[in-house]
Design a protein around this motif. Structure first.
Motif, PDB file in Angstrom:
ATOM      1  N   UNK A  87       0.823  -1.212   0.000  1.00  0.00           N
ATOM      2  CA  UNK A  87       0.000   0.000   0.000  1.00  0.00           C
ATOM      3  C   UNK A  87       0.858   1.264   0.000  1.00  0.00           C
ATOM      4  N   UNK A  88       1.945   1.243   0.764  1.00  0.00           N
ATOM      5  CA  UNK A  88       2.857   2.386   0.809  1.00  0.00           C
ATOM      6  C   UNK A  88       3.460   2.679  -0.558  1.00  0.00           C
ATOM      7  N   UNK A  89       3.589   1.634  -1.371  1.00  0.00           N
ATOM      8  CA  UNK A  89       4.184   1.788  -2.700  1.00  0.00           C
ATOM      9  C   UNK A  89       3.136   2.077  -3.767  1.00  0.00           C
ATOM     10  N   UNK A  90       1.876   2.250  -3.337  1.00  0.00           N
ATOM     11  CA  UNK A  90       0.833   2.651  -4.273  1.00  0.00           C
ATOM     12  C   UNK A  90      -0.043   1.548  -4.810  1.00  0.00           C
ATOM     13  N   UNK A  91      -0.013   0.363  -4.207  1.00  0.00           N
ATOM     14  CA  UNK A  91      -0.846  -0.745  -4.675  1.00  0.00           C
ATOM     15  C   UNK A  91      -2.327  -0.397  -4.501  1.00  0.00           C
ATOM     16  N   UNK A  92      -3.138  -0.748  -5.458  1.00  0.00           N
ATOM     17  CA  UNK A  92      -4.575  -0.474  -5.426  1.00  0.00           C
ATOM     18  C   UNK A  92      -5.251  -1.200  -4.255  1.00  0.00           C
ATOM     19  N   UNK A  93      -6.219  -0.523  -3.636  1.00  0.00           N
ATOM     20  CA  UNK A  93      -6.927  -1.124  -2.507  1.00  0.00           C
ATOM     21  C   UNK A  93      -7.742  -2.342  -2.910  1.00  0.00           C
ATOM     22  N   UNK A  94      -8.343  -2.326  -4.103  1.00  0.00           N
ATOM     23  CA  UNK A  94      -9.160  -3.484  -4.499  1.00  0.00           C
ATOM     24  C   UNK A  94      -8.292  -4.726  -4.716  1.00  0.00           C
ATOM     25  N   UNK A  95      -7.095  -4.541  -5.284  1.00  0.00           N
ATOM     26  CA  UNK A  95      -6.187  -5.678  -5.426  1.00  0.00           C
ATOM     27  C   UNK A  95      -5.744  -6.190  -4.056  1.00  0.00           C
ATOM     28  N   UNK A  96      -5.464  -5.260  -3.158  1.00  0.00           N
ATOM     29  CA  UNK A  96      -5.068  -5.657  -1.801  1.00  0.00           C
ATOM     30  C   UNK A  96      -6.193  -6.424  -1.110  1.00  0.00           C
ATOM     31  N   UNK A  97      -7.432  -5.988  -1.307  1.00  0.00           N
ATOM     32  CA  UNK A  97      -8.581  -6.648  -0.683  1.00  0.00           C
ATOM     33  C   UNK A  97      -8.703  -8.093  -1.165  1.00  0.00           C
ATOM     34  N   UNK A  98      -8.570  -8.295  -2.468  1.00  0.00           N
ATOM     35  CA  UNK A  98      -8.656  -9.652  -3.010  1.00  0.00           C
ATOM     36  C   UNK A  98      -7.512 -10.521  -2.503  1.00  0.00           C
ATOM     37  N   UNK A  99      -6.317  -9.958  -2.485  1.00  0.00           N
ATOM     38  CA  UNK A  99      -5.146 -10.694  -2.009  1.00  0.00           C
ATOM     39  C   UNK A  99      -5.327 -11.123  -0.554  1.00  0.00           C
ATOM     40  N   UNK A 100      -5.749 -10.186   0.308  1.00  0.00           N
ATOM     41  CA  UNK A 100      -5.889 -10.497   1.737  1.00  0.00           C
ATOM     42  C   UNK A 100      -7.053 -11.446   1.991  1.00  0.00           C
ATOM     43  N   UNK A 101      -8.191 -11.242   1.300  1.00  0.00           N
ATOM     44  CA  UNK A 101      -9.349 -12.103   1.516  1.00  0.00           C
ATOM     45  C   UNK A 101      -9.028 -13.537   1.123  1.00  0.00           C
ATOM     46  N   UNK A 102      -8.392 -13.718  -0.031  1.00  0.00           N
ATOM     47  CA  UNK A 102      -8.027 -15.065  -0.470  1.00  0.00           C
ATOM     48  C   UNK A 102      -6.998 -15.685   0.461  1.00  0.00           C
ATOM     49  N   UNK A 103      -6.078 -14.860   0.969  1.00  0.00           N
ATOM     50  CA  UNK A 103      -5.049 -15.360   1.875  1.00  0.00           C
ATOM     51  C   UNK A 103      -5.636 -15.805   3.207  1.00  0.00           C
ATOM     52  N   UNK A 104      -6.674 -15.116   3.672  1.00  0.00           N
ATOM     53  CA  UNK A 104      -7.365 -15.516   4.899  1.00  0.00           C
ATOM     54  C   UNK A 104      -7.984 -16.903   4.731  1.00  0.00           C
ATOM     55  N   UNK A 105      -8.617 -17.119   3.593  1.00  0.00           N
ATOM     56  CA  UNK A 105      -9.440 -18.309   3.404  1.00  0.00           C
ATOM     57  C   UNK A 105      -8.659 -19.564   3.060  1.00  0.00           C
ATOM     58  N   UNK A 106      -7.520 -19.403   2.392  1.00  0.00           N
ATOM     59  CA  UNK A 106      -6.860 -20.587   1.864  1.00  0.00           C
ATOM     60  C   UNK A 106      -5.363 -20.359   1.740  1.00  0.00           C
ATOM     61  N   UNK A 107      -4.608 -21.441   1.804  1.00  0.00           N
ATOM     62  CA  UNK A 107      -3.166 -21.415   1.581  1.00  0.00           C
ATOM     63  C   UNK A 107      -2.751 -22.808   1.111  1.00  0.00           C
ATOM     64  N   UNK A 108      -1.537 -22.963   0.611  1.00  0.00           N
ATOM     65  CA  UNK A 108      -1.139 -24.282   0.086  1.00  0.00           C
ATOM     66  C   UNK A 108      -1.286 -25.415   1.099  1.00  0.00           C
ATOM     67  N   UNK A 109      -0.974 -25.127   2.359  1.00  0.00           N
ATOM     68  CA  UNK A 109      -1.064 -26.147   3.394  1.00  0.00           C
ATOM     69  C   UNK A 109      -2.496 -26.618   3.573  1.00  0.00           C
ATOM     70  N   UNK A 110      -3.443 -25.669   3.630  1.00  0.00           N
ATOM     71  CA  UNK A 110      -4.847 -26.013   3.840  1.00  0.00           C
ATOM     72  C   UNK A 110      -5.429 -26.724   2.625  1.00  0.00           C
ATOM     73  N   UNK A 111      -4.930 -26.410   1.434  1.00  0.00           N
ATOM     74  CA  UNK A 111      -5.384 -27.118   0.234  1.00  0.00           C
ATOM     75  C   UNK A 111      -5.061 -28.604   0.353  1.00  0.00           C
ATOM     76  N   UNK A 112      -3.845 -28.909   0.791  1.00  0.00           N
ATOM     77  CA  UNK A 112      -3.466 -30.317   0.946  1.00  0.00           C
ATOM     78  C   UNK A 112      -4.292 -30.979   2.045  1.00  0.00           C
ATOM     79  N   UNK A 113      -4.484 -30.282   3.182  1.00  0.00           N
ATOM     80  CA  UNK A 113      -5.346 -30.829   4.238  1.00  0.00           C
ATOM     81  C   UNK A 113      -6.711 -31.213   3.671  1.00  0.00           C
ATOM     82  N   UNK A 114      -7.250 -30.332   2.820  1.00  0.00           N
ATOM     83  CA  UNK A 114      -8.630 -30.488   2.356  1.00  0.00           C
ATOM     84  C   UNK A 114      -8.804 -31.636   1.385  1.00  0.00           C
ATOM     85  N   UNK A 115      -7.708 -32.173   0.831  1.00  0.00           N
ATOM     86  CA  UNK A 115      -7.845 -33.339  -0.046  1.00  0.00           C
ATOM     87  C   UNK A 115      -8.416 -34.534   0.716  1.00  0.00           C
TER      88      UNK A 115
END
Length: 300
Positions: A87-115
Motif C-alpha cells: 500500500x505504501x508503494x501505491x498498490x490499489x486497494x481493491x487488489x489488496x482486498x482480493x489478495x488479503x481475503x483469499x489469503x485468509x481463506x486458503x493457503x497451500x497447506x490447507x489445500x493439501x489438508x482439504x484433499x
C-alpha cells in the motif's frame, strides 16, 4: 476405574485412532508443502504481486491478486504487514482486498489438508474461496474511489524467521514450527471428531445439516463456523466426520468460508485495518456470501 468409563474410553480411543490414521498423512504432507512454499517460494509470490503495480489491468487485476493470495503461505497477521508495504508503494486497494481475503481463506497447506475431504469438496473450497476474494475486491473497488479503504498505520513487515544460510535447515526449522503451531489443534480436532462419532446420533445430525434441511442447515453451518473454527488442520477431521454423518456439501462449504474468515486472530487484525464501520460490513459480507454459496452448492 468404573467399567462404564473404561468402556467409553476404549470406544473413543478406537474412533480417535481410526480418524488419526485417515488424516495424519494429509496433515504431514500439508505441512511439508506449506514449509516448502514458505521457505523457497514465498518471496517469489510476493514479488510477483508487487510487480503487478506496473501493470494497467484495472479491475481485471483482481484475478491474479486472488490467485497469489491463495498461493501465499502466510497467516493474516503475516499478510497484513506485507499488504501495508504494498500500500505504501501505491498498490490499489481493491487488489489488496482480493489478495488479503483469499489469503485468509486458503493457503497451500490447507489445500493439501482439504484433499482428505474428497475431490468434490476440495474443488468447491478452491472455487468458493477464489470467488469470495474476487467479490471482496469488487466491493472495495466501488467503495474506495474517493479515499483509502484500509488503515495500515503501525503495520510493518516483520523480519523473516527463515534465516538459516542452509536451505535444508531452513526448511526443517519451518516444518518444526508448523508442527508446534498446528499439532495441538490437529489432535483436538480428531478427539472432538471421535467424541462426536461416539455420542451424536447420525440421524439427528443429518436432519439438522443434511440435504433435506438445506436452507436451515446451511444457515446453521454458517453460524457454527464463527465460534468453532480455530485452525484449518483441526477442522478437517470434524468436517470429514460431519460429511460422513450426512452434512450437505453446501453446509460444509459455508462452514469452510465463515470459519477462517472469522477466526479470532484474523478478526483482531482486520478490526485494526478496517475500523469499526467497515469491520461490521466485512462480517455482514462474509456471512451473506457464505450462506449464499452453501445454498447454491446444495442446489447445483
Amino acid at each position: 476405574m468404573n467399567e462404564t468409563i473404561k468402556r467409553e474410553l476404549i470406544y473413543v480411543s478406537y474412533y480417535f485412532m481410526v480418524q488419526f490414521r485417515q488424516i495424519f498423512r494429509y496433515w504431514i504432507l500439508g505441512m511439508l508443502i506449506g514449509s516448502g512454499v514458505s521457505v523457497f517460494a514465498k518471496n517469489r509470490i510476493h514479488r510477483l504481486f508487487a510487480e503487478m503495480q506496473k501493470k494497467k489491468w484495472g479491475i481485471a487485476g483482481l484475478v491474479p491478486a486472488c490467485l497469489l493470495g491463495i498461493a501465499s503461505p502466510l497467516c493474516m497477521y503475516g499478510t497484513i504487514p506485507i499488504a501495508a508495504s504494498f500500500s505504501e508503494k501505491g498498490m490499489r486497494d481493491d487488489w489488496l482486498a482480493s489478495f488479503m481475503m483469499a489469503s485468509i481463506l486458503l493457503n497451500p497447506q490447507l489445500i493439501i489438508y482439504s484433499t482428505a475431504l474428497g475431490t468434490e469438496v476440495l474443488l468447491i473450497r478452491l472455487i468458493s474461496c477464489f470467488f469470495c476474494g474476487l467479490t471482496a475486491g469488487v466491493f472495495v473497488h466501488f467503495l474506495s474511489k474517493k479515499r483509502p479503504f484500509f488503515r495500515f498505520d503501525g503495520f510493518r513487515v516483520k523480519e523473516s524467521r527463515d534465516t538459516d544460510p542452509n536451505p535444508i535447515l531452513r526448511f526443517w526449522k519451518n516444518f518444526g514450527r508448523n508442527i508446534k503451531a498446528t499439532g495441538l489443534y490437529f489432535l483436538a480436532g480428531i478427539f472432538l471428531s471421535a467424541v462426536f462419532q461416539r455420542y451424536v446420533p447420525s440421524e439427528q445430525f443429518a436432519r439438522l445439516f443434511g440435504d433435506q434441511n438445506e436452507g436451515f442447515g446451511v444457515l446453521m453451518a454458517t453460524t457454527v463456523g464463527v465460534p468453532l473454527y480455530a485452525c484449518g488442520g483441526g477442522t478437517i477431521p470434524l468436517l470429514q466426520q460431519w460429511l460422513w454423518e450426512g452434512m450437505s456439501v453446501g453446509a460444509a462449504s459455508a462452514f469452510m468460508l465463515t470459519g477462517p474468515a472469522t477466526k479470532i486472530t484474523n478478526l483482531g487484525a482486520l478490526k485494526i485495518v478496517l475500523g469499526k464501520g467497515k469491520f461490521i460490513l466485512y462480517l455482514i459480507f462474509i456471512m451473506l456470501f457464505s450462506f449464499l454459496t452453501g445454498f447454491i452448492v446444495n442446489k447445483v
